[in-house]
Design a protein around this motif. Sequence first.
Motif, PDB file in Angstrom:
ATOM      1  N   THR A 255       0.847  -1.205   0.000  1.00 40.15           N
ATOM      2  CA  THR A 255       0.000   0.000   0.000  1.00 40.15           C
ATOM      3  C   THR A 255       0.883   1.256   0.000  1.00 40.15           C
ATOM      4  O   THR A 255       0.463   2.302  -0.486  1.00 40.15           O
ATOM      5  CB  THR A 255      -0.926   0.051   1.229  1.00 40.15           C
ATOM      6  OG1 THR A 255      -0.127  -0.080   2.402  1.00 40.15           O
ATOM      7  CG2 THR A 255      -1.980  -1.039   1.193  1.00 40.15           C
ATOM      8  N   ALA A 256       2.101   1.131   0.560  1.00 34.14           N
ATOM      9  CA  ALA A 256       2.988   2.311   0.597  1.00 34.14           C
ATOM     10  C   ALA A 256       3.394   2.714  -0.817  1.00 34.14           C
ATOM     11  O   ALA A 256       3.319   3.887  -1.189  1.00 34.14           O
ATOM     12  CB  ALA A 256       4.215   2.017   1.449  1.00 34.14           C
ATOM     13  N   THR A 257       3.801   1.738  -1.625  1.00 35.05           N
ATOM     14  CA  THR A 257       4.273   2.089  -2.974  1.00 35.05           C
ATOM     15  C   THR A 257       3.112   2.385  -3.918  1.00 35.05           C
ATOM     16  O   THR A 257       3.256   3.173  -4.843  1.00 35.05           O
ATOM     17  CB  THR A 257       5.135   0.962  -3.564  1.00 35.05           C
ATOM     18  OG1 THR A 257       4.367  -0.242  -3.555  1.00 35.05           O
ATOM     19  CG2 THR A 257       6.411   0.762  -2.772  1.00 35.05           C
ATOM     20  N   LEU A 258       1.961   1.735  -3.697  1.00 37.04           N
ATOM     21  CA  LEU A 258       0.859   1.893  -4.654  1.00 37.04           C
ATOM     22  C   LEU A 258      -0.132   2.986  -4.248  1.00 37.04           C
ATOM     23  O   LEU A 258      -0.720   3.638  -5.095  1.00 37.04           O
ATOM     24  CB  LEU A 258       0.094   0.572  -4.804  1.00 37.04           C
ATOM     25  CG  LEU A 258       0.893  -0.577  -5.420  1.00 37.04           C
ATOM     26  CD1 LEU A 258       0.083  -1.869  -5.357  1.00 37.04           C
ATOM     27  CD2 LEU A 258       1.278  -0.265  -6.861  1.00 37.04           C
ATOM     28  N   LEU A 259      -0.337   3.144  -2.918  1.00 37.49           N
ATOM     29  CA  LEU A 259      -1.385   4.061  -2.470  1.00 37.49           C
ATOM     30  C   LEU A 259      -0.850   5.200  -1.607  1.00 37.49           C
ATOM     31  O   LEU A 259      -1.621   6.056  -1.171  1.00 37.49           O
ATOM     32  CB  LEU A 259      -2.461   3.295  -1.653  1.00 37.49           C
ATOM     33  CG  LEU A 259      -3.037   2.027  -2.292  1.00 37.49           C
ATOM     34  CD1 LEU A 259      -4.064   1.376  -1.369  1.00 37.49           C
ATOM     35  CD2 LEU A 259      -3.675   2.341  -3.645  1.00 37.49           C
ATOM     36  N   GLY A 260       0.466   5.152  -1.301  1.00 34.96           N
ATOM     37  CA  GLY A 260       1.042   6.194  -0.454  1.00 34.96           C
ATOM     38  C   GLY A 260       0.599   6.093   0.991  1.00 34.96           C
ATOM     39  O   GLY A 260       0.603   7.096   1.716  1.00 34.96           O
ATOM     40  N   ARG A 261       0.202   4.891   1.440  1.00 33.96           N
ATOM     41  CA  ARG A 261      -0.207   4.675   2.842  1.00 33.96           C
ATOM     42  C   ARG A 261       0.663   3.585   3.430  1.00 33.96           C
ATOM     43  O   ARG A 261       0.883   2.568   2.753  1.00 33.96           O
ATOM     44  CB  ARG A 261      -1.647   4.134   2.903  1.00 33.96           C
ATOM     45  CG  ARG A 261      -2.695   5.185   2.823  1.00 33.96           C
ATOM     46  CD  ARG A 261      -4.054   4.492   2.933  1.00 33.96           C
ATOM     47  NE  ARG A 261      -4.789   4.680   1.710  1.00 33.96           N
ATOM     48  CZ  ARG A 261      -5.738   3.869   1.259  1.00 33.96           C
ATOM     49  NH1 ARG A 261      -6.042   2.775   1.926  1.00 33.96           N
ATOM     50  NH2 ARG A 261      -6.364   4.131   0.142  1.00 33.96           N
ATOM     51  N   PRO A 262       1.146   3.732   4.685  1.00 33.96           N
ATOM     52  CA  PRO A 262       2.017   2.694   5.243  1.00 33.96           C
ATOM     53  C   PRO A 262       1.336   1.331   5.204  1.00 33.96           C
ATOM     54  O   PRO A 262       0.133   1.223   5.485  1.00 33.96           O
ATOM     55  CB  PRO A 262       2.221   3.135   6.699  1.00 33.96           C
ATOM     56  CG  PRO A 262       1.717   4.521   6.793  1.00 33.96           C
ATOM     57  CD  PRO A 262       0.823   4.805   5.627  1.00 33.96           C
ATOM     58  N   ALA A 263       2.108   0.311   4.834  1.00 31.43           N
ATOM     59  CA  ALA A 263       1.540  -1.034   4.824  1.00 31.43           C
ATOM     60  C   ALA A 263       1.402  -1.532   6.261  1.00 31.43           C
ATOM     61  O   ALA A 263       2.225  -1.219   7.116  1.00 31.43           O
ATOM     62  CB  ALA A 263       2.450  -1.961   4.030  1.00 31.43           C
ATOM     63  N   ARG A 264       0.342  -2.291   6.511  1.00 30.04           N
ATOM     64  CA  ARG A 264       0.127  -2.851   7.855  1.00 30.04           C
ATOM     65  C   ARG A 264       1.218  -3.891   8.135  1.00 30.04           C
ATOM     66  O   ARG A 264       1.518  -4.721   7.275  1.00 30.04           O
ATOM     67  CB  ARG A 264      -1.260  -3.497   7.942  1.00 30.04           C
ATOM     68  CG  ARG A 264      -2.404  -2.491   7.813  1.00 30.04           C
ATOM     69  CD  ARG A 264      -3.728  -3.194   7.613  1.00 30.04           C
ATOM     70  NE  ARG A 264      -4.865  -2.273   7.588  1.00 30.04           N
ATOM     71  CZ  ARG A 264      -5.319  -1.673   6.494  1.00 30.04           C
ATOM     72  NH1 ARG A 264      -4.731  -1.875   5.320  1.00 30.04           N
ATOM     73  NH2 ARG A 264      -6.360  -0.865   6.563  1.00 30.04           N
ATOM     74  N   THR A 265       1.751  -3.869   9.353  1.00 33.88           N
ATOM     75  CA  THR A 265       2.837  -4.788   9.714  1.00 33.88           C
ATOM     76  C   THR A 265       2.271  -6.092  10.277  1.00 33.88           C
ATOM     77  O   THR A 265       1.096  -6.171  10.671  1.00 33.88           O
ATOM     78  CB  THR A 265       3.728  -4.155  10.794  1.00 33.88           C
ATOM     79  OG1 THR A 265       2.905  -3.922  11.946  1.00 33.88           O
ATOM     80  CG2 THR A 265       4.350  -2.849  10.308  1.00 33.88           C
ATOM     81  N   PHE A 266       3.153  -7.086  10.360  1.00 33.69           N
ATOM     82  CA  PHE A 266       2.756  -8.354  10.995  1.00 33.69           C
ATOM     83  C   PHE A 266       2.401  -8.097  12.457  1.00 33.69           C
ATOM     84  O   PHE A 266       1.442  -8.682  12.982  1.00 33.69           O
ATOM     85  CB  PHE A 266       3.886  -9.381  10.885  1.00 33.69           C
ATOM     86  CG  PHE A 266       3.498 -10.707  11.467  1.00 33.69           C
ATOM     87  CD1 PHE A 266       2.669 -11.570  10.762  1.00 33.69           C
ATOM     88  CD2 PHE A 266       3.932 -11.089  12.728  1.00 33.69           C
ATOM     89  CE1 PHE A 266       2.268 -12.793  11.310  1.00 33.69           C
ATOM     90  CE2 PHE A 266       3.550 -12.302  13.277  1.00 33.69           C
ATOM     91  CZ  PHE A 266       2.714 -13.156  12.561  1.00 33.69           C
ATOM     92  N   ARG A 267       3.142  -7.194  13.117  1.00 31.77           N
ATOM     93  CA  ARG A 267       2.845  -6.897  14.530  1.00 31.77           C
ATOM     94  C   ARG A 267       1.431  -6.339  14.676  1.00 31.77           C
ATOM     95  O   ARG A 267       0.704  -6.687  15.601  1.00 31.77           O
ATOM     96  CB  ARG A 267       3.890  -5.908  15.082  1.00 31.77           C
ATOM     97  CG  ARG A 267       3.713  -5.578  16.556  1.00 31.77           C
ATOM     98  CD  ARG A 267       4.867  -4.727  17.055  1.00 31.77           C
ATOM     99  NE  ARG A 267       6.110  -5.464  17.071  1.00 31.77           N
ATOM    100  CZ  ARG A 267       6.523  -6.235  18.085  1.00 31.77           C
ATOM    101  NH1 ARG A 267       5.794  -6.321  19.182  1.00 31.77           N
ATOM    102  NH2 ARG A 267       7.660  -6.887  18.003  1.00 31.77           N
ATOM    103  N   GLN A 268       1.046  -5.465  13.744  1.00 33.50           N
ATOM    104  CA  GLN A 268      -0.316  -4.897  13.798  1.00 33.50           C
ATOM    105  C   GLN A 268      -1.350  -6.012  13.650  1.00 33.50           C
ATOM    106  O   GLN A 268      -2.328  -6.087  14.391  1.00 33.50           O
ATOM    107  CB  GLN A 268      -0.475  -3.862  12.687  1.00 33.50           C
ATOM    108  CG  GLN A 268      -1.883  -3.292  12.617  1.00 33.50           C
ATOM    109  CD  GLN A 268      -2.011  -2.171  11.592  1.00 33.50           C
ATOM    110  OE1 GLN A 268      -1.010  -1.707  11.028  1.00 33.50           O
ATOM    111  NE2 GLN A 268      -3.224  -1.733  11.350  1.00 33.50           N
ATOM    112  N   TRP A 269      -1.121  -6.903  12.666  1.00 28.53           N
ATOM    113  CA  TRP A 269      -2.056  -8.017  12.481  1.00 28.53           C
ATOM    114  C   TRP A 269      -2.103  -8.881  13.750  1.00 28.53           C
ATOM    115  O   TRP A 269      -3.183  -9.298  14.188  1.00 28.53           O
ATOM    116  CB  TRP A 269      -1.631  -8.878  11.272  1.00 28.53           C
ATOM    117  CG  TRP A 269      -2.573 -10.017  11.079  1.00 28.53           C
ATOM    118  CD1 TRP A 269      -3.725 -10.009  10.339  1.00 28.53           C
ATOM    119  CD2 TRP A 269      -2.491 -11.318  11.667  1.00 28.53           C
ATOM    120  NE1 TRP A 269      -4.357 -11.227  10.445  1.00 28.53           N
ATOM    121  CE2 TRP A 269      -3.624 -12.045  11.250  1.00 28.53           C
ATOM    122  CE3 TRP A 269      -1.580 -11.935  12.508  1.00 28.53           C
ATOM    123  CZ2 TRP A 269      -3.864 -13.360  11.644  1.00 28.53           C
ATOM    124  CZ3 TRP A 269      -1.810 -13.245  12.919  1.00 28.53           C
ATOM    125  CH2 TRP A 269      -2.950 -13.941  12.470  1.00 28.53           C
ATOM    126  N   ALA A 270      -0.911  -9.120  14.355  1.00 30.94           N
ATOM    127  CA  ALA A 270      -0.851  -9.967  15.561  1.00 30.94           C
ATOM    128  C   ALA A 270      -1.636  -9.316  16.702  1.00 30.94           C
ATOM    129  O   ALA A 270      -2.369  -9.997  17.433  1.00 30.94           O
ATOM    130  CB  ALA A 270       0.605 -10.191  15.957  1.00 30.94           C
TER     131      ALA A 270
END
Length: 280
Positions: A255-270
């Motif tokens: 999402t960072a490269t395509l939409l300019g929004r930070p990609a969700r991390t594995f820690r966030q998902w956890a």
Amino acid sequence: MTILVTGARGRVARAVLDRLHAAGLDLRAASARPAELTVPSGVESAGLVLDRPETFAPALRGVRQVFLYPEPAGIDDLIEAAATAGVEHVVLLSSSTVLAPGAENDPLASHSLAVERALAGSGLTRTVLRPGAFTTNSLAWAHCIGRSMPVPLAYPDACTAPIHPEDIADIAVAALTGDTLTGRPVSLTGPEPLSFREQLAVLGDVLGREVAVRHITRAEAEREMGRHMPAPVASSLLDLWEAADGRPAALADTTATLLGRPARTFRQWARENAGSFTGP
Ligand SMILES: NC(=O)c1ccc[n+]([C@@H]2O[C@H](COP(=O)([O-])OP(=O)(O)OC[C@H]3O[C@@H](n4cnc5c(N)ncnc54)[C@H](OP(=O)(O)O)[C@@H]3O)[C@@H](O)[C@H]2O)c1
């Protein structure tokens, strides 16, 4: 202009539906089992069973775009019905596995590849999303972690860059609502390479206790995994992990490269899913 979301009981499809609904778009949710489907209020649902072509026309009525799950049975008939109904654009949830040598004979890749090829041979505009490993794959460890048992792994240092299903949904929605991705194959990963051992350490950190690994042989892993999936699928997954053992995973678009929004991390998902790892 209706958007049809197929496989609507799935995690990615449900997240796509929620976003399109919040944007006020005209939607229909299609599932092989519509009776088991829960949809956002006001969203119409339809049965779409690929070996029952009589389900196609009602599901496709008035549809101009489709978010498609990669199920090859009956796909040629479905594509023909879509073209007849006036569909202009299909966003396919495919897989990075289609890019590997021998993908047509790989049980992890062949269904996605067959649908990609069927779409390529149609006149429909297609946007093909090819994610790598999902964060949700770690739910396979929930049984052991919930019981405070070590997680048995044949290749604990196999590295992936797991992607959050909601990031896939964000990118699918961008493909359905804008034109910057239209017609492109898009390889996707999460934002960081993490070995299974490192993913377990993150889960342990989030849960506030140690999560141990038990190193097992490939033959033991084949036996264990064979209880939950067909043997060729287990074998193919183990091949993939063996090849990734000790090698940093390559990163693709996010999402960072395509939409300019930070990609969700594995820690966030956890953190969001910690409850799935806390008990029998
Ligand atoms: N896991 C990975 O690492 C990975 C990586 C790359 C690509 N993929 C691809 O992503 C797709 C899976 O995505 P996902 O995680 O969203 O899958 P999922 O939530 O497990 O759902 C997959 C589909 O299975 C059907 N389904 C059958 N029983 C279900 C149940 N009890 N609950 C929910 N859905 C059920 C649903 O279609 P109906 O509603 O029509 O029944 C649903 O769309 C696969 O095509 C796979 O090839 C996965």
